[in-house]
Write a protein that holds these residues in place. Structure first.
Motif, PDB file in Angstrom:
ATOM      1  N   ASP A  14      48.251  45.886  19.698  1.00 23.25           N
ATOM      2  CA  ASP A  14      48.664  46.207  21.067  1.00 23.25           C
ATOM      3  C   ASP A  14      47.599  47.034  21.798  1.00 23.25           C
ATOM      4  OD1 ASP A  14      49.202  48.235  19.228  1.00 23.25           O
ATOM      5  OD2 ASP A  14      51.150  48.735  20.055  1.00 23.25           O
ATOM      6  N   ALA A  15      46.537  47.452  21.098  1.00 24.35           N
ATOM      7  CA  ALA A  15      45.410  48.127  21.749  1.00 24.35           C
ATOM      8  C   ALA A  15      44.700  47.113  22.644  1.00 24.35           C
ATOM      9  CB  ALA A  15      44.445  48.683  20.706  1.00 24.35           C
ATOM     10  N   PRO A  16      44.375  47.474  23.886  1.00 24.64           N
ATOM     11  CA  PRO A  16      43.832  46.496  24.836  1.00 24.64           C
ATOM     12  C   PRO A  16      42.602  45.747  24.337  1.00 24.64           C
ATOM     13  CG  PRO A  16      44.371  48.556  25.947  1.00 24.64           C
ATOM     14  CD  PRO A  16      44.566  48.790  24.484  1.00 24.64           C
ATOM     15  N   GLU A  17      41.676  46.438  23.665  1.00 26.11           N
ATOM     16  CA  GLU A  17      40.453  45.764  23.220  1.00 26.11           C
ATOM     17  C   GLU A  17      40.715  44.771  22.099  1.00 26.11           C
ATOM     18  OE1 GLU A  17      40.449  49.924  21.254  1.00 26.11           O
ATOM     19  OE2 GLU A  17      41.186  48.986  23.084  1.00 26.11           O
ATOM     20  N   VAL A  18      41.689  45.053  21.233  1.00 21.51           N
ATOM     21  CA  VAL A  18      42.047  44.127  20.159  1.00 21.51           C
ATOM     22  C   VAL A  18      42.741  42.909  20.754  1.00 21.51           C
ATOM     23  CG1 VAL A  18      43.366  43.821  18.024  1.00 21.51           C
ATOM     24  CG2 VAL A  18      42.190  45.993  18.459  1.00 21.51           C
ATOM     25  N   LYS A  19      43.675  43.145  21.656  1.00 26.85           N
ATOM     26  CA  LYS A  19      44.390  42.037  22.302  1.00 26.85           C
ATOM     27  C   LYS A  19      43.429  41.144  23.079  1.00 26.85           C
ATOM     28  CE  LYS A  19      48.552  42.514  23.398  1.00 26.85           C
ATOM     29  NZ  LYS A  19      49.910  42.714  23.854  1.00 26.85           N
ATOM     30  N   ALA A  20      42.477  41.750  23.790  1.00 32.29           N
ATOM     31  CA  ALA A  20      41.512  40.973  24.570  1.00 32.29           C
ATOM     32  C   ALA A  20      40.650  40.097  23.660  1.00 32.29           C
ATOM     33  CB  ALA A  20      40.637  41.905  25.406  1.00 32.29           C
ATOM     34  N   LEU A  21      40.208  40.643  22.539  1.00 31.70           N
ATOM     35  CA  LEU A  21      39.400  39.844  21.615  1.00 31.70           C
ATOM     36  C   LEU A  21      40.228  38.709  21.021  1.00 31.70           C
ATOM     37  CD1 LEU A  21      36.821  39.218  20.060  1.00 31.70           C
ATOM     38  CD2 LEU A  21      37.544  40.917  18.348  1.00 31.70           C
ATOM     39  N   ALA A  22      41.472  38.973  20.675  1.00 34.03           N
ATOM     40  CA  ALA A  22      42.334  37.922  20.126  1.00 34.03           C
ATOM     41  C   ALA A  22      42.486  36.780  21.121  1.00 34.03           C
ATOM     42  CB  ALA A  22      43.700  38.502  19.751  1.00 34.03           C
ATOM     43  N   ILE A  23      42.676  37.106  22.388  1.00 30.42           N
ATOM     44  CA  ILE A  23      42.801  36.076  23.433  1.00 30.42           C
ATOM     45  C   ILE A  23      41.505  35.286  23.550  1.00 30.42           C
ATOM     46  CG2 ILE A  23      43.029  35.738  25.933  1.00 30.42           C
ATOM     47  CD1 ILE A  23      45.025  38.162  25.843  1.00 30.42           C
ATOM     48  N   LYS A  24      40.376  35.977  23.525  1.00 29.46           N
ATOM     49  CA  LYS A  24      39.065  35.321  23.626  1.00 29.46           C
ATOM     50  C   LYS A  24      38.835  34.371  22.452  1.00 29.46           C
ATOM     51  CE  LYS A  24      34.127  36.385  23.655  1.00 29.46           C
ATOM     52  NZ  LYS A  24      33.134  37.440  23.531  1.00 29.46           N
ATOM     53  N   LEU A  25      39.134  34.823  21.232  1.00 35.29           N
ATOM     54  CA  LEU A  25      38.932  33.986  20.053  1.00 35.29           C
ATOM     55  C   LEU A  25      39.865  32.778  20.051  1.00 35.29           C
ATOM     56  CD1 LEU A  25      38.502  36.758  17.330  1.00 35.29           C
ATOM     57  CD2 LEU A  25      36.702  35.274  18.266  1.00 35.29           C
ATOM     58  N   ALA A  26      41.088  32.963  20.526  1.00 39.58           N
ATOM     59  CA  ALA A  26      42.067  31.876  20.541  1.00 39.58           C
ATOM     60  C   ALA A  26      41.784  30.859  21.638  1.00 39.58           C
ATOM     61  CB  ALA A  26      43.473  32.446  20.714  1.00 39.58           C
ATOM     62  N   ALA A  27      41.075  31.250  22.686  1.00 44.32           N
ATOM     63  CA  ALA A  27      40.859  30.380  23.843  1.00 44.32           C
ATOM     64  C   ALA A  27      40.136  29.086  23.484  1.00 44.32           C
ATOM     65  CB  ALA A  27      40.083  31.125  24.929  1.00 44.32           C
ATOM     66  N   HIS A  28      39.263  29.127  22.501  1.00 46.42           N
ATOM     67  CA  HIS A  28      38.474  27.946  22.153  1.00 46.42           C
ATOM     68  C   HIS A  28      39.057  27.162  20.982  1.00 46.42           C
ATOM     69  CE1 HIS A  28      35.503  29.385  24.958  1.00 46.42           C
ATOM     70  NE2 HIS A  28      35.500  30.562  24.342  1.00 46.42           N
ATOM     71  N   ALA A  29      40.127  27.665  20.393  1.00 48.96           N
ATOM     72  CA  ALA A  29      40.718  27.013  19.224  1.00 48.96           C
ATOM     73  C   ALA A  29      41.640  25.881  19.643  1.00 48.96           C
ATOM     74  CB  ALA A  29      41.479  28.035  18.389  1.00 48.96           C
ATOM     75  N   THR A  30      41.501  24.740  18.983  1.00 49.51           N
ATOM     76  CA  THR A  30      42.363  23.597  19.272  1.00 49.51           C
ATOM     77  C   THR A  30      43.418  23.385  18.190  1.00 49.51           C
ATOM     78  OG1 THR A  30      40.806  22.080  18.216  1.00 49.51           O
ATOM     79  CG2 THR A  30      40.557  22.443  20.597  1.00 49.51           C
ATOM     80  N   SER A  31      43.385  24.237  17.150  1.00 47.61           N
ATOM     81  CA  SER A  31      44.372  24.140  16.079  1.00 47.61           C
ATOM     82  C   SER A  31      44.567  25.529  15.474  1.00 47.61           C
ATOM     83  CB  SER A  31      43.904  23.174  14.987  1.00 47.61           C
ATOM     84  OG  SER A  31      42.800  23.712  14.285  1.00 47.61           O
ATOM     85  N   GLU A  32      45.628  25.654  14.702  1.00 47.43           N
ATOM     86  CA  GLU A  32      45.872  26.915  14.011  1.00 47.43           C
ATOM     87  C   GLU A  32      44.718  27.257  13.067  1.00 47.43           C
ATOM     88  OE1 GLU A  32      49.716  28.743  11.848  1.00 47.43           O
ATOM     89  OE2 GLU A  32      48.749  27.107  10.706  1.00 47.43           O
ATOM     90  N   ASN A  33      44.223  26.260  12.333  1.00 45.17           N
ATOM     91  CA  ASN A  33      43.119  26.522  11.401  1.00 45.17           C
ATOM     92  C   ASN A  33      41.867  26.982  12.142  1.00 45.17           C
ATOM     93  OD1 ASN A  33      44.728  25.865   9.236  1.00 45.17           O
ATOM     94  ND2 ASN A  33      43.432  24.212   8.488  1.00 45.17           N
ATOM     95  N   GLU A  34      41.573  26.403  13.290  1.00 46.36           N
ATOM     96  CA  GLU A  34      40.409  26.839  14.071  1.00 46.36           C
ATOM     97  C   GLU A  34      40.589  28.271  14.555  1.00 46.36           C
ATOM     98  OE1 GLU A  34      38.910  24.434  17.255  1.00 46.36           O
ATOM     99  OE2 GLU A  34      39.021  22.611  16.036  1.00 46.36           O
ATOM    100  N   LEU A  35      41.790  28.607  14.995  1.00 42.30           N
ATOM    101  CA  LEU A  35      42.064  29.975  15.451  1.00 42.30           C
ATOM    102  C   LEU A  35      41.848  30.971  14.319  1.00 42.30           C
ATOM    103  CD1 LEU A  35      44.987  31.093  17.658  1.00 42.30           C
ATOM    104  CD2 LEU A  35      44.438  32.345  15.603  1.00 42.30           C
ATOM    105  N   VAL A  36      42.405  30.676  13.147  1.00 35.59           N
ATOM    106  CA  VAL A  36      42.261  31.577  12.001  1.00 35.59           C
ATOM    107  C   VAL A  36      40.801  31.654  11.575  1.00 35.59           C
ATOM    108  CG1 VAL A  36      42.903  31.965   9.587  1.00 35.59           C
ATOM    109  CG2 VAL A  36      44.642  31.223  11.238  1.00 35.59           C
ATOM    110  N   ARG A  37      40.118  30.514  11.545  1.00 35.84           N
ATOM    111  CA  ARG A  37      38.703  30.509  11.160  1.00 35.84           C
ATOM    112  C   ARG A  37      37.874  31.378  12.107  1.00 35.84           C
ATOM    113  NH1 ARG A  37      35.889  27.050   8.203  1.00 35.84           N
ATOM    114  NH2 ARG A  37      37.411  25.373   8.448  1.00 35.84           N
ATOM    115  N   SER A  38      38.127  31.279  13.407  1.00 35.81           N
ATOM    116  CA  SER A  38      37.324  32.051  14.363  1.00 35.81           C
ATOM    117  C   SER A  38      37.555  33.554  14.194  1.00 35.81           C
ATOM    118  CB  SER A  38      37.579  31.608  15.805  1.00 35.81           C
ATOM    119  OG  SER A  38      38.881  31.945  16.223  1.00 35.81           O
TER     120      SER A  38
END
Length: 192
Positions: A14-38
């Motif tokens: 819930d810390a803003p910088e952690v949440k922002a990075l999670a959103i950034k990493l998830a933005a390019h993922a097209t699958s759950e495995n890609e999200l976890v890998r990134s």
């Protein structure tokens, strides 16, 4: 699964910088495995292991690991759990008991993660950071952890914890420098 998706003091997605990075990493993922890998590769490759790089400060909370870009394996696992939980992927903490020297006593805990993948179930990943002799990868369903169990008193501890072990938190919060932690690595007694 709720406890593996919740924020906490140490897995503070819930810390803003952690949440922002999670959103950034998830933005390019097209699958759950890609999200976890990134998320896994970010923590493994972009956050430096405190002992390998001789870096301070000693971190414990996910947000501090991200802020200072360093942490012991335990702290790096807190950040990875936070990034995954922020993206709605259940993540927990796992431990191995390993020989410090590779030849028996003394022993210490090594921190890693388990993530719940829809197509695999619980799968362990180790974002400690690669170096010569250490090559942790994300290849579900096959595990590729940093360290194999090699001596009689080493163990893969089977539990998946939602929160860090108290002995780990105590160590990370009791010492100010990476070398003090290195001289006092946490361990637990095995029940035989």
């Amino acid at each position: 699964m709720h406890r593996y998706l919740a924020p906490s003091k140490y897995i503070d997605f819930d810390a803003p910088e952690v949440k922002a990075l999670a959103i950034k990493l998830a933005a390019h993922a097209t699958s759950e495995n890609e999200l976890v890998r990134s998320a896994f590769e970010f923590v493994r490759d972009e956050i430096r292991h405190s002992s390998d790089f001789k870096l301070n400060p000693v971190t414990c909370k996910a947000s501090d690991v991200l802020r200072y870009k360093t942490g012991y394996c335990y702290a790096k696992s807190h950040l990875l759990a936070a990034l995954l939980r922020a993206s709605g992927v259940p993540a927990g903490l796992c431990y191995q008991r390993l020989s410090v020297t590779g030849e028996g006593a003394p022993y210490c805990l090594h921190g890693l993660n388990a993530v719940y993948l829809q197509n695999v179930g619980w799968y362990r990943i180790d974002a400690r950071g690669n170096k010569p002799g250490v090559d942790a990868q994300f290849h579900p369903p096959k595990e590729a952890l940093a360290f194999p169990i090699a001596t009689p008193n080493e163990r893969d501890l089977p539990e998946i914890w939602a929160e860090p072990l108290p002995v780990v938190v105590h160590t990370l919060e009791s010492f100010d420098t990476y070398d003090q932690v290195l001289a006092n690595l946490p361990d637990i007694e095995l029940i035989v």
